[in-house]
Design an enzyme around this catalytic site. Sequence first.
Site, PDB file in Angstrom:
ATOM      1  N   GLY A  78      47.439 148.921  62.766  1.00 15.77           N
ATOM      2  CA  GLY A  78      48.206 149.816  61.871  1.00 15.77           C
ATOM      3  C   GLY A  78      47.232 150.961  61.483  1.00 15.77           C
TER       4      GLY A  78
ATOM      5  N   CYS B 139      43.178 144.250  65.484  1.00 18.62           N
ATOM      6  CA  CYS B 139      42.786 145.486  65.017  1.00 18.62           C
ATOM      7  C   CYS B 139      43.112 145.673  63.247  1.00 18.62           C
ATOM      8  CB  CYS B 139      43.692 146.498  65.778  1.00 18.62           C
ATOM      9  SG  CYS B 139      43.073 148.026  65.563  1.00 18.62           S
ATOM     10  N   TYR B 140      43.954 146.329  62.740  1.00 25.51           N
ATOM     11  CA  TYR B 140      43.936 146.256  61.391  1.00 25.51           C
ATOM     12  C   TYR B 140      44.123 144.828  61.002  1.00 25.51           C
ATOM     13  CZ  TYR B 140      45.914 147.071  56.678  1.00 25.51           C
ATOM     14  OH  TYR B 140      46.283 146.993  55.438  1.00 25.51           O
TER      15      TYR B 140
ATOM     16  N   HIS C  48      43.314 145.576  71.624  1.00 21.48           N
ATOM     17  CA  HIS C  48      44.753 145.435  71.615  1.00 21.48           C
ATOM     18  C   HIS C  48      45.026 144.700  72.917  1.00 21.48           C
ATOM     19  CE1 HIS C  48      46.281 148.017  68.248  1.00 21.48           C
ATOM     20  NE2 HIS C  48      45.034 148.594  68.243  1.00 21.48           N
TER      21      HIS C  48
ATOM     22  N   GLU D 137      48.015 143.374  73.905  1.00 17.21           N
ATOM     23  CA  GLU D 137      49.341 144.010  74.313  1.00 17.21           C
ATOM     24  C   GLU D 137      49.512 145.222  75.357  1.00 17.21           C
ATOM     25  OE1 GLU D 137      47.921 144.263  71.450  1.00 17.21           O
ATOM     26  OE2 GLU D 137      48.886 146.170  70.296  1.00 17.21           O
TER      27      GLU D 137
ATOM     28  N   ASP E 166      73.443 148.886  79.482  1.00 16.35           N
ATOM     29  CA  ASP E 166      73.534 147.874  78.462  1.00 16.35           C
ATOM     30  C   ASP E 166      75.124 147.519  78.013  1.00 16.35           C
ATOM     31  OD1 ASP E 166      70.901 148.434  78.415  1.00 16.35           O
ATOM     32  OD2 ASP E 166      71.009 150.085  77.023  1.00 16.35           O
TER      33      ASP E 166
ATOM     34  N   LYS F 272      65.340 145.746  77.272  1.00 18.25           N
ATOM     35  CA  LYS F 272      65.797 146.609  78.170  1.00 18.25           C
ATOM     36  C   LYS F 272      65.826 145.345  79.542  1.00 18.25           C
ATOM     37  CE  LYS F 272      68.197 150.091  80.057  1.00 18.25           C
ATOM     38  NZ  LYS F 272      68.896 150.713  79.228  1.00 18.25           N
TER      39      LYS F 272
END
Length: 505
Positions: free
Chosen positions: A51, A78-79, A164, A166, A221, A361
Amino acid sequence: MIVILDFGSQFTRLIARRFRELHAFSVILPGNASLEEINKLEPHGIVLSGGPSSVYDAGAPRPADGVLEMPLPILGICYGMNYLAQHLGGTVEASPVREYGKSILTNYSGQLFEGIAGEVVAWMSHGDTVKNLPAELTVTCATSDTPIAGFEDYKTERYGIQFHPEVVHTPQGIKLLENFLSICQAPRDWRAETIIEDLIADIRAKVGADRVLLAVSGGVDSSTLALLLAKAIGDQLTAVFVDHGLLRLNERDEVEKALRPLGDLRVVDARDQFLEALAGVAEPEAKRKIVGREFIRVFEAQARDLAADGVKWLAQGTLYPDVIESAGGTGAANIKSHHNVGGLPDDLEFKLLEPFRLLFKDEVREVAKLLGLPEAIRMRHPFPGPGLSIRVLGEVTPEKVDILQRVDAIFIQALREYGLYDGVSQALAVLTPVQSVGVMGDFRTYSYLVALRAVTTSDFMTADWARLPLEFLEVVAQRIVNSVPEVNRVVYDITSKPPATIEWE
Ligand code: XMP
């Protein structure tokens, strides 16, 4: 499942996605979600996201009381790492060097790094750093600028990493997240087959014998949703396709042809209604809200027309990223209010059925494949609900939509012709309000500037611009200026997302 507490990082949703790729279900909650709310989900582990704040700021966001004492594995990123370190008795300070981008980890060890070998590239984005840790926490990695880039206490199952895992720029990050799942003993049963079974059961329980109206756009979708609903509730379903006058060239005919076999389909011509409502409006958020509002009005009229006692449910193919980006329940900043979430009017006459609200998605595409959606629809580029209204920058007029439709058709047709369509995730043309001087056949022109954009992405949350061959771009630009007289200049957009977004509005 894994609960991710969001402290405002733009990457938070990617953490959820990565866990799901590893077949573990994961949801995002606001950073200050109550202990009760978290307990209700019976999570196997908790992640504290990154963040923009500093943990030592007054009013820095924090988890609710008791959350960090839960007897579950907790991973701070991180944060989140800084917060956890401070909470456990460490100190956090602004670092002299702000680390942004790729770093190499040194001396890595510990449970999170099990099975990871060789050089580990880690993507950093931080201005604060952990200075000291209490004795029970072990440092698990460092970089040249950050002596404490990770820590763990395997007895209490508390873990922190400054980088990170991710993002794709941390190539071994996925392994690290997998190790966290193992530590959590989280079930790995999140697969398309089980998703379909769960969704069908859920839809039947919710809807009962009520009628459902589904908005289909011809995209993957809503078409997948049409198949799923047909399977779940059969003839209680009516699908409605609205021609809002902001479609691509010939799109109405194509969609009608493709969706007719899917079941009961109504095609509504509402072109005048939308274009009148948009007249004189230039602001992107206002345009989105207008399109969202008019959509609902059309459906309400359809519902009244369909059944005297009304239709209770409106089904929509809303996806998880739409929900997150419209700040529907997380701390993420509101980047754009997608019309099918943020633009709903307050006096809504329907109950909303959004079975894909928690899906990404690629998960919908997997569901589509299992349900037998034709390849041509399944692999179609996404097209935004507000259609060309957000690609005609500024005020939308029928003339401008017409120009853009012709430009867009040339671009997309050429992509197919050159075998490039499937290699890009989305391609689009934008009509700018800029007019520039040109020369054509000895005459001065003063005409519109259009921009072409093509991106590659796996999740539409981050994207890179597509390296289309220059020879191809040259052909497309030539075709556009030669056959669309209102346009005399074509540019190609080479910005990634972030910092830009895919659409221009
Ligand atoms: P952005 O521009 O946010 O786009 O990077 C990400 C993806 O979302 C689509 N998009 C929308 N879809 N309603 C939609 O249904 C909207 O208001 C909207 N805005 C953007 C965009 O086309 C891309 O695929």
